[in-house]
Design an enzyme around this catalytic site. Sequence first.
Site, PDB file in Angstrom:
ATOM      1  N   CYS A 111       0.817  -1.232   0.000  1.00 48.53           N
ATOM      2  CA  CYS A 111       0.000   0.000   0.000  1.00 48.53           C
ATOM      3  C   CYS A 111       0.842   1.270   0.000  1.00 48.53           C
ATOM      4  O   CYS A 111       0.310   2.360  -0.207  1.00 48.53           O
ATOM      5  CB  CYS A 111      -0.934   0.005   1.201  1.00 48.53           C
ATOM      6  SG  CYS A 111      -1.827  -1.540   1.370  1.00 48.53           S
TER       7      CYS A 111
ATOM      8  N   HIS B  58      -3.422   6.524   2.436  1.00 52.17           N
ATOM      9  CA  HIS B  58      -3.831   5.192   1.995  1.00 52.17           C
ATOM     10  C   HIS B  58      -5.216   4.899   2.566  1.00 52.17           C
ATOM     11  O   HIS B  58      -5.460   5.075   3.769  1.00 52.17           O
ATOM     12  CB  HIS B  58      -2.813   4.153   2.457  1.00 52.17           C
ATOM     13  CG  HIS B  58      -3.288   2.753   2.243  1.00 52.17           C
ATOM     14  ND1 HIS B  58      -3.868   2.340   1.061  1.00 52.17           N
ATOM     15  CD2 HIS B  58      -3.300   1.677   3.074  1.00 52.17           C
ATOM     16  CE1 HIS B  58      -4.204   1.069   1.175  1.00 52.17           C
ATOM     17  NE2 HIS B  58      -3.882   0.646   2.372  1.00 52.17           N
TER      18      HIS B  58
ATOM     19  N   ASN C 112     -10.091  -1.209   0.255  1.00 54.69           N
ATOM     20  CA  ASN C 112      -8.640  -1.015   0.279  1.00 54.69           C
ATOM     21  C   ASN C 112      -8.070  -1.562  -1.031  1.00 54.69           C
ATOM     22  O   ASN C 112      -8.067  -2.769  -1.242  1.00 54.69           O
ATOM     23  CB  ASN C 112      -8.077  -1.762   1.498  1.00 54.69           C
ATOM     24  CG  ASN C 112      -6.569  -1.705   1.601  1.00 54.69           C
ATOM     25  OD1 ASN C 112      -5.882  -1.301   0.661  1.00 54.69           O
ATOM     26  ND2 ASN C 112      -6.054  -2.124   2.736  1.00 54.69           N
TER      27      ASN C 112
HETATM   28  N1  ACO Z   1     -17.579  -9.667  10.017  1.00 58.70           N
HETATM   29  C1  ACO Z   1     -17.907  -9.894  11.289  1.00 58.70           C
HETATM   30  N2  ACO Z   1     -17.006 -10.078  12.270  1.00 58.70           N
HETATM   31  C2  ACO Z   1     -15.708 -10.031  11.939  1.00 58.70           C
HETATM   32  C3  ACO Z   1     -15.289  -9.792  10.605  1.00 58.70           C
HETATM   33  C4  ACO Z   1     -16.280  -9.614   9.628  1.00 58.70           C
HETATM   34  N3  ACO Z   1     -15.994  -9.375   8.333  1.00 58.70           N
HETATM   35  N4  ACO Z   1     -13.940  -9.789  10.572  1.00 58.70           N
HETATM   36  C5  ACO Z   1     -13.526 -10.008  11.824  1.00 58.70           C
HETATM   37  N5  ACO Z   1     -14.577 -10.162  12.649  1.00 58.70           N
HETATM   38  C6  ACO Z   1     -14.587 -10.418  14.080  1.00 58.70           C
HETATM   39  C7  ACO Z   1     -13.301 -11.027  14.568  1.00 58.70           C
HETATM   40  O1  ACO Z   1     -13.314 -12.427  14.380  1.00 58.70           O
HETATM   41  C8  ACO Z   1     -13.311 -10.628  16.027  1.00 58.70           C
HETATM   42  O2  ACO Z   1     -14.139 -11.539  16.714  1.00 58.70           O
HETATM   43  P1  ACO Z   1     -13.690 -12.061  18.180  1.00 58.70           P
HETATM   44  O3  ACO Z   1     -13.631 -10.830  19.024  1.00 58.70           O
HETATM   45  O4  ACO Z   1     -14.786 -12.989  18.519  1.00 58.70           O
HETATM   46  O5  ACO Z   1     -12.362 -12.679  17.990  1.00 58.70           O
HETATM   47  C9  ACO Z   1     -14.001  -9.284  16.020  1.00 58.70           C
HETATM   48  O6  ACO Z   1     -14.692  -9.185  14.774  1.00 58.70           O
HETATM   49  C10 ACO Z   1     -13.044  -8.112  16.168  1.00 58.70           C
HETATM   50  O7  ACO Z   1     -11.955  -8.310  15.287  1.00 58.70           O
HETATM   51  P2  ACO Z   1     -10.782  -7.273  15.192  1.00 58.70           P
HETATM   52  O8  ACO Z   1      -9.724  -7.793  14.271  1.00 58.70           O
HETATM   53  O9  ACO Z   1     -10.359  -6.829  16.555  1.00 58.70           O
HETATM   54  O10 ACO Z   1     -11.547  -6.051  14.509  1.00 58.70           O
HETATM   55  P3  ACO Z   1     -11.005  -4.610  14.319  1.00 58.70           P
HETATM   56  O11 ACO Z   1     -11.901  -3.675  14.987  1.00 58.70           O
HETATM   57  O12 ACO Z   1      -9.520  -4.506  14.595  1.00 58.70           O
HETATM   58  O13 ACO Z   1     -11.188  -4.409  12.753  1.00 58.70           O
HETATM   59  C11 ACO Z   1      -9.894  -4.491  10.721  1.00 58.70           C
HETATM   60  C12 ACO Z   1     -10.536  -5.289  11.851  1.00 58.70           C
HETATM   61  C13 ACO Z   1     -10.968  -3.771   9.975  1.00 58.70           C
HETATM   62  C14 ACO Z   1      -9.156  -5.461   9.807  1.00 58.70           C
HETATM   63  C15 ACO Z   1      -8.894  -3.478  11.316  1.00 58.70           C
HETATM   64  O14 ACO Z   1      -8.046  -4.096  12.248  1.00 58.70           O
HETATM   65  C16 ACO Z   1      -8.040  -2.806  10.267  1.00 58.70           C
HETATM   66  O15 ACO Z   1      -8.514  -2.022   9.467  1.00 58.70           O
HETATM   67  N6  ACO Z   1      -6.720  -3.051  10.261  1.00 58.70           N
HETATM   68  C17 ACO Z   1      -5.817  -2.418   9.332  1.00 58.70           C
HETATM   69  C18 ACO Z   1      -5.857  -3.061   7.986  1.00 58.70           C
HETATM   70  C19 ACO Z   1      -4.961  -2.295   7.031  1.00 58.70           C
HETATM   71  O16 ACO Z   1      -4.777  -1.105   7.174  1.00 58.70           O
HETATM   72  N7  ACO Z   1      -4.354  -2.938   6.062  1.00 58.70           N
HETATM   73  C20 ACO Z   1      -3.480  -2.155   5.194  1.00 58.70           C
HETATM   74  C21 ACO Z   1      -2.527  -2.951   4.623  1.00 58.70           C
HETATM   75  S1  ACO Z   1      -3.219  -3.974   3.392  1.00 58.70           S
HETATM   76  C22 ACO Z   1      -1.954  -4.365   2.320  1.00 58.70           C
HETATM   77  O17 ACO Z   1      -0.838  -3.950   2.473  1.00 58.70           O
HETATM   78  C23 ACO Z   1      -2.273  -5.223   1.154  1.00 58.70           C
END
Ligand code: ACO
Length: 314
Positions: free
Chosen positions: A113, A241, A271
């Site tokens: 990214c 990004h 993304n």
């Molecule tokens: N639908 C429903 N529930 C979900 C989903 C979904 N699609 N995905 C995850 N959950 C659940 C998880 O299993 C977890 O359940 P648990 O508590 O029972 O274990 C719960 O939701 C919370 O999960 P978290 O991972 O803590 O959720 P978070 O609030 O952190 O959001 C996210 C996840 C959106 C991925 C976030 O962490 C994020 O945006 N991270 C950064 C990603 C990024 O910037 N990537 C850039 C690089 S990409 C690249 O380089 C190609």
Amino acid sequence: MQGIQIIGMGKALPARRVENEAFTQMVETSDEWIRSRTGIQSRYFCKEERQMDLCAEAARKALANAGVCPEEIGLCVVATITPDYHTPSSACMVQKLIGLPEDIPAFDINAACSGFVYGLEVVSCMLGSDALKRPYALLIGAEKLSRIMNLQDRSTCVLFGDGAAAAVIRPSDAHRFFCRLGSQGNAEALNAPGAGYPELYIHMDGRKVFQFAVHAMENGIRLLAKETGVSPDEVDQFICHQANERIIRHVQKKLKLPVERFFMNLDQYGNTSGASIPIAMAELMEKGQLKPGTKAFCLGFGGGLTWGAAYLEF
Ligand code: ACO
């Protein structure tokens, strides 16, 4: 020191738009979860389109927007982690598809990214070189992430999208450019295995990447301000990004900067990794928000883990 000027941009998206609702048929998720955790509402996935087709369409539009012919391009760089082939590179395929000269360098950059920001630095260095015989560079950010997405993994499949955008760039003494880049080897937080691995899909520890992202963006803004002497208050556009609305809002609030200067379009595209910053830039240009004199901070972070921060004047 010589700077660079972006003189034209164009974007390309696949024909197929996929709403959040579609994922509820594949995994246990909901439109509400995806919107509230990420800000994403829809994204585009390729059907027939190859990644190189998106690159070529974006490049043609950028050339038309800049009023530059393919024969005038001296360098072609594509930032991507999802090329159609490991070799030939996407940049080589673009050379063929849009009829760029054969005596110019064409290569891909793999910095996930942060790839477009890495590309800006590479282009700015190479445009100053005597080796380039023509006046303009073509820099493209393009991804077909749907190819490496596991549609059974709800923690990643709802996040990503496909797309491309291209910029025509020329050297300019009247437009300052400054860039800082970084990396730290970390395959646990994010990886997309290559050929030979049994697992072909992207893997991400979202929380770890989230923490890295807010830190990288905040540091990037402070570093650019210190090194360029341009205070964040003077910056017209923070082009970040587009991974997650919460990451961008977190940084904007922490640094007490005006919300309207942080452009966001991830609600429509998800993304798109290396394509996300140039797609945002192309849309800002379409909306007339990158006028002569506009000062922008570009902030990328992602797989690698990598980060990039660039100061651009339009
Ligand atoms: N639908 C429903 N529930 C979900 C989903 C979904 N699609 N995905 C995850 N959950 C659940 C998880 O299993 C977890 O359940 P648990 O508590 O029972 O274990 C719960 O939701 C919370 O999960 P978290 O991972 O803590 O959720 P978070 O609030 O952190 O959001 C996210 C996840 C959106 C991925 C976030 O962490 C994020 O945006 N991270 C950064 C990603 C990024 O910037 N990537 C850039 C690089 S990409 C690249 O380089 C190609």
